[in-house]
Write an enzyme that holds these catalytic residues in place. Structure first.
Site, PDB file in Angstrom:
ATOM      1  N   HIS A 217       2.787   2.291 -63.103  1.00 18.63           N
ATOM      2  CA  HIS A 217       2.192   1.122 -63.768  1.00 18.63           C
ATOM      3  C   HIS A 217       2.024   1.393 -65.264  1.00 18.63           C
ATOM      4  O   HIS A 217       2.415   0.573 -66.101  1.00 18.63           O
ATOM      5  CB  HIS A 217       0.842   0.786 -63.135  1.00 18.63           C
ATOM      6  CG  HIS A 217       0.067  -0.255 -63.885  1.00 18.63           C
ATOM      7  ND1 HIS A 217       0.421  -1.583 -63.876  1.00 18.63           N
ATOM      8  CD2 HIS A 217      -1.033  -0.164 -64.693  1.00 18.63           C
ATOM      9  CE1 HIS A 217      -0.437  -2.273 -64.635  1.00 18.63           C
ATOM     10  NE2 HIS A 217      -1.316  -1.426 -65.138  1.00 18.63           N
TER      11      HIS A 217
ATOM     12  N   ARG B 137       4.487  -1.252 -75.917  1.00 22.71           N
ATOM     13  CA  ARG B 137       4.671  -0.351 -77.064  1.00 22.71           C
ATOM     14  C   ARG B 137       6.064   0.249 -77.146  1.00 22.71           C
ATOM     15  O   ARG B 137       6.344   1.018 -78.062  1.00 22.71           O
ATOM     16  CB  ARG B 137       3.644   0.803 -77.001  1.00 22.71           C
ATOM     17  CG  ARG B 137       2.207   0.399 -77.231  1.00 22.71           C
ATOM     18  CD  ARG B 137       1.269   1.592 -77.116  1.00 22.71           C
ATOM     19  NE  ARG B 137       1.249   2.130 -75.757  1.00 22.71           N
ATOM     20  CZ  ARG B 137       0.466   1.674 -74.778  1.00 22.71           C
ATOM     21  NH1 ARG B 137      -0.389   0.705 -75.030  1.00 22.71           N
ATOM     22  NH2 ARG B 137       0.510   2.178 -73.566  1.00 22.71           N
TER      23      ARG B 137
ATOM     24  N   GLN C 197      -5.629 -10.134 -73.082  1.00 24.40           N
ATOM     25  CA  GLN C 197      -5.608  -8.664 -73.199  1.00 24.40           C
ATOM     26  C   GLN C 197      -4.727  -8.201 -74.367  1.00 24.40           C
ATOM     27  O   GLN C 197      -5.113  -7.334 -75.143  1.00 24.40           O
ATOM     28  CB  GLN C 197      -5.089  -8.073 -71.887  1.00 24.40           C
ATOM     29  CG  GLN C 197      -5.117  -6.555 -71.818  1.00 24.40           C
ATOM     30  CD  GLN C 197      -4.652  -6.024 -70.455  1.00 24.40           C
ATOM     31  OE1 GLN C 197      -4.321  -6.812 -69.557  1.00 24.40           O
ATOM     32  NE2 GLN C 197      -4.642  -4.721 -70.301  1.00 24.40           N
TER      33      GLN C 197
END
Ligand code: MN
Length: 419
Positions: free
Chosen positions: A131, A140, A238
């Site tokens: 995950h 990223r 988020q």
């Protein structure tokens, strides 16, 4: 260990979740009466408050089961947990006299299940390697997928106990600040990338004192049991808010748990080791023995208005890089006090394959690869009215240790004028 046979016939069903080997704890009510503690056995619940009132179980002093939470029982500690389990197993075993027990049994189909314990505090971790690698790659890039600390520390954040709810509770779509990557400024509105996180929750049964760290072994001893946990997540909220302090609004609107707390005792035959370490852990974090569990997990989705349920993912708790005992040890190591009723989320559990992913973010690869349900609808994230069902069971020799299901249906966001 083979199936332990019970005089409750349905408990001997080899496909059932609740044999005598399991006896998970919960809180139930029937016909609107006061919620109290129980265990599941076959297709029944056994009223522990009634057994306690009849003097059939219990310890000296105040009753612990005549409450709408397990905290008082958990607080009694490992010796009482073991004695109680052994007493219940004797009473329910094949050959024991059912007469005194039968009045305390209720059909599961007749009862309402409630939150099994008071969640005192809730901490969520990020300890699944597949995950973390998938999400890190999306957020990223593959080069920076795992942060430099990841292989050394079970990364976590302090969540909210106030919004942990029992399976079946409807979940309101959250509102928040959203900033699409190509926008100059954020706007306010309902989350558009609503997601699940398939996790296990560890329930702390006995605490430590502030300033007194614990070892991994002591941490394992402090855990009472485990639940299935859906750590609902708002991915768009988020993505905008998470740096530098981690998730905030994206995670605090709801986390759902299964109504059954499966005890560590029931899971004992399914202990397994964490995967091989890529970097040697500091000694305080090393496990003295196997502290993870072999538990099959499943995610199902039912689109709004459809009666067809689609299995989206199958994986296993044994995929975690860190065990709950390691997480609890790390949590307390700096001096943090952990309490009876603390809940520790494992982090999203994904396996290496595409059909083993524990979040829609990963399954749809950030929305770039929508998936099709068996009923024909396509999805990248959750729509209003959709129902998500998480479940788990460990499979033994002729029996299962089941957790039941952790279900939630999404309600539309509340909208007001001038928002
Ligand atoms: Mn989570």
């Amino acid at each position: 260990m083979p199936l332990l046979k019970s005089w409750v016939e349905t408990a001997n069903d080899p496909d059932g979740d609740f044999p005598l080997n399991n006896l998970p704890y919960g809180v139930f009510s029937v016909g609107g009466d006061d919620p109290r503690c129980c265990v599941a056995i076959g297709d029944k619940v056994l009223d522990l408050a009634a057994l306690e009132a009849a003097g059939l179980i219990g310890v000296q002093g105040e009753p612990v089961f005549d409450h709408p939470f397990l905290n008082e029982f958990m607080e009694l500690g490992a010796e009482i947990w073991a004695q109680t389990r052994s007493k219940l197993q004797d009473m329910l075993a094949d050959g024991a006299d059912p007469k005194a027990i039968t009045p305390a049994l209720h059909a599961q189909s007749d009862v309402e299940m409630h939150m099994p314990f008071i969640v005192v505090e809730y901490t969520d971790f990020y300890a699944g390697r597949h995950h973390a690698t998938n999400v890190g790659t999306m957020f990223r890039g593959a080069e920076n997928a795992l942060p430099p600390n990841w292989l050394h520390i079970p990364i976590g954040y302090n969540g909210r106990a106030s919004t942990v709810v029992v399976s079946g509770t409807p979940i309101r779509r959250p509102l928040g600040q959203l900033k699409p990557p190509d926008a100059d400024a954020p706007h306010f509105g309902p989350c558009k990338r609503l997601d699940i996180e398939l996790e296990m929750g560890a329930v702390v049964g006995t605490g430590n004192r502030m300033g007194e760290p614990v070892t991994v072994q002591e941490a394992d001893d402090m855990i009472f049991g485990y639940v299935i946990l859906n750590d609902w997540s708002a991915r768009d909220i988020q993505a905008w808010e998470y740096q530098p302090l981690g998730p905030f609004q994206a995670k605090v609107f709801a986390s759902s748990i299964s109504p059954w707390v499966v005890t560590k005792a029931a899971l004992e035959p399914f202990r397994c080791s964490t995967p091989e370490r890529e970097k040697t852990l500091l000694p305080y974090l090393q496990e003295p023995g196997p502290m993870l569990y072999d538990i099959d997990l499943e995610v199902k989705m039912q689109a709004t208005g459809s009666d067809t349920t689609t299995t989206l993912s199958r994986t296993n708790y044994n995929q975690m890089y860190y065990s709950a005992a390691q997480q609890l040890c790390h949590h307390a190591i700096g001096g943090c006090e952990m309490s009876v009723g603390d809940l520790l989320g494992s982090g999203t559990i994904s396996g290496p394959e595409k059909d083993e992913r524990g979040s829609l973010l990963e399954i749809s690869w950030g929305g770039k690869e929508p998936f099709t349900l068996d009923s024909g609808e396509t999805r990248s994230f959750i729509e209003d009215g959709d129902t998500l069902t998480l479940s788990g069971r460990a499979s033994g020799d002729g029996y299962n240790i089941g957790f039941g299901t952790c279900v939630g249906t999404i309600l539309p966001a509340i909208e007001k004028e001038n928002w």
